[in-house]
Design a protein around this motif. Sequence first.
Motif, PDB file in Angstrom:
ATOM      1  N   LYS A   4      84.567-146.993  29.040  1.00  0.00           N
ATOM      2  CA  LYS A   4      84.962-148.065  28.136  1.00  0.00           C
ATOM      3  C   LYS A   4      86.471-148.234  28.182  1.00  0.00           C
ATOM      4  CE  LYS A   4      84.545-144.912  24.188  1.00  0.00           C
ATOM      5  NZ  LYS A   4      84.462-143.712  24.979  1.00  0.00           N
ATOM      6  N   LEU A   5      86.936-149.325  27.593  1.00  0.00           N
ATOM      7  CA  LEU A   5      88.373-149.584  27.538  1.00  0.00           C
ATOM      8  C   LEU A   5      89.099-148.419  26.881  1.00  0.00           C
ATOM      9  CD1 LEU A   5      88.510-153.335  26.507  1.00  0.00           C
ATOM     10  CD2 LEU A   5      88.840-152.348  28.773  1.00  0.00           C
ATOM     11  N   ASN A   6      90.263-148.129  27.399  1.00  0.00           N
ATOM     12  CA  ASN A   6      91.164-147.074  26.926  1.00  0.00           C
ATOM     13  C   ASN A   6      90.731-145.663  27.281  1.00  0.00           C
ATOM     14  OD1 ASN A   6      93.210-148.732  25.770  1.00  0.00           O
ATOM     15  ND2 ASN A   6      91.772-149.177  24.118  1.00  0.00           N
ATOM     16  N   ASP A   7      89.617-145.497  28.001  1.00  0.00           N
ATOM     17  CA  ASP A   7      89.269-144.163  28.503  1.00  0.00           C
ATOM     18  C   ASP A   7      90.329-143.730  29.497  1.00  0.00           C
ATOM     19  OD1 ASP A   7      86.928-143.805  27.096  1.00  0.00           O
ATOM     20  OD2 ASP A   7      85.600-144.259  28.789  1.00  0.00           O
ATOM     21  N   ILE A  29      87.595-153.998  32.316  1.00  0.00           N
ATOM     22  CA  ILE A  29      86.389-153.748  33.102  1.00  0.00           C
ATOM     23  C   ILE A  29      85.875-155.107  33.551  1.00  0.00           C
ATOM     24  CG2 ILE A  29      84.069-152.793  33.114  1.00  0.00           C
ATOM     25  CD1 ILE A  29      84.987-150.961  30.781  1.00  0.00           C
ATOM     26  N   ASP A  30      85.747-155.282  34.860  1.00  0.00           N
ATOM     27  CA  ASP A  30      85.345-156.572  35.405  1.00  0.00           C
ATOM     28  C   ASP A  30      83.843-156.630  35.613  1.00  0.00           C
ATOM     29  OD1 ASP A  30      86.224-159.094  35.944  1.00  0.00           O
ATOM     30  OD2 ASP A  30      87.118-158.631  37.882  1.00  0.00           O
ATOM     31  N   TRP A  31      83.315-157.797  35.837  1.00  0.00           N
ATOM     32  CA  TRP A  31      81.882-158.041  35.964  1.00  0.00           C
ATOM     33  C   TRP A  31      81.243-157.293  37.125  1.00  0.00           C
ATOM     34  CZ3 TRP A  31      80.240-160.170  40.505  1.00  0.00           C
ATOM     35  CH2 TRP A  31      81.219-160.751  41.294  1.00  0.00           C
ATOM     36  N   LEU A  36      90.342-151.977  35.971  1.00  0.00           N
ATOM     37  CA  LEU A  36      91.786-152.087  36.065  1.00  0.00           C
ATOM     38  C   LEU A  36      92.367-150.837  35.416  1.00  0.00           C
ATOM     39  CD1 LEU A  36      94.065-153.918  37.032  1.00  0.00           C
ATOM     40  CD2 LEU A  36      94.096-154.949  34.759  1.00  0.00           C
ATOM     41  N   ILE A  37      93.043-150.024  36.221  1.00  0.00           N
ATOM     42  CA  ILE A  37      93.585-148.753  35.766  1.00  0.00           C
ATOM     43  C   ILE A  37      95.093-148.882  35.638  1.00  0.00           C
ATOM     44  CG2 ILE A  37      93.770-146.279  36.212  1.00  0.00           C
ATOM     45  CD1 ILE A  37      90.867-147.231  35.986  1.00  0.00           C
ATOM     46  N   HIS A  61      86.424-143.886  42.776  1.00  0.00           N
ATOM     47  CA  HIS A  61      87.839-143.559  42.929  1.00  0.00           C
ATOM     48  C   HIS A  61      88.356-142.620  41.845  1.00  0.00           C
ATOM     49  CE1 HIS A  61      88.054-147.671  45.018  1.00  0.00           C
ATOM     50  NE2 HIS A  61      88.087-146.726  45.954  1.00  0.00           N
ATOM     51  N   PHE A  62      87.601-142.442  40.770  1.00  0.00           N
ATOM     52  CA  PHE A  62      88.109-141.651  39.649  1.00  0.00           C
ATOM     53  C   PHE A  62      86.973-140.962  38.900  1.00  0.00           C
ATOM     54  CE2 PHE A  62      87.467-146.005  38.107  1.00  0.00           C
ATOM     55  CZ  PHE A  62      86.664-145.791  37.002  1.00  0.00           C
ATOM     56  N   GLU A  63      87.364-140.070  37.994  1.00  0.00           N
ATOM     57  CA  GLU A  63      86.420-139.441  37.076  1.00  0.00           C
ATOM     58  C   GLU A  63      87.022-139.491  35.680  1.00  0.00           C
ATOM     59  OE1 GLU A  63      87.871-134.802  37.678  1.00  0.00           O
ATOM     60  OE2 GLU A  63      86.032-135.499  38.652  1.00  0.00           O
ATOM     61  N   LEU A  64      86.185-139.411  34.685  1.00  0.00           N
ATOM     62  CA  LEU A  64      86.652-139.405  33.312  1.00  0.00           C
ATOM     63  C   LEU A  64      87.545-138.194  33.113  1.00  0.00           C
ATOM     64  CD1 LEU A  64      86.337-141.025  30.702  1.00  0.00           C
ATOM     65  CD2 LEU A  64      84.414-139.570  30.119  1.00  0.00           C
ATOM     66  N   TYR A  65      88.694-138.387  32.512  1.00  0.00           N
ATOM     67  CA  TYR A  65      89.666-137.299  32.317  1.00  0.00           C
ATOM     68  C   TYR A  65      89.401-136.623  30.988  1.00  0.00           C
ATOM     69  CZ  TYR A  65      94.101-134.919  31.571  1.00  0.00           C
ATOM     70  OH  TYR A  65      95.056-133.981  31.321  1.00  0.00           O
TER      71      TYR A  65
END
Length: 74
Positions: A4-7, A29-31, A36-37, A61-65
């Motif tokens: 979600k946003l701000n994660d 978060i796009d469709w 967008l990081i 490209h990433f994982e939840l921090y």
Amino acid sequence: MTLKLNDKVKMLKDTEWWHKNDIGRIVRIDWDDSYLICFDKNCTQEHNYANGHTWWAYKNHFELYRPNMFMNVE
């Protein structure tokens, strides 16, 4: 994994846009499941492509921090 946003996220490998282990924040978060990081603590969605501190990425490209919340006791 539900994002979600701000994660906060941790990048998994080096690219020309970020380095492995860089920490960023999801600002859009796009469709098509692109994210967008933002790599600047003060940026928002409006910083898209601004001065090289906001980039598009996909889930691979990433994982939840999750910072280490445990304290080492000796």
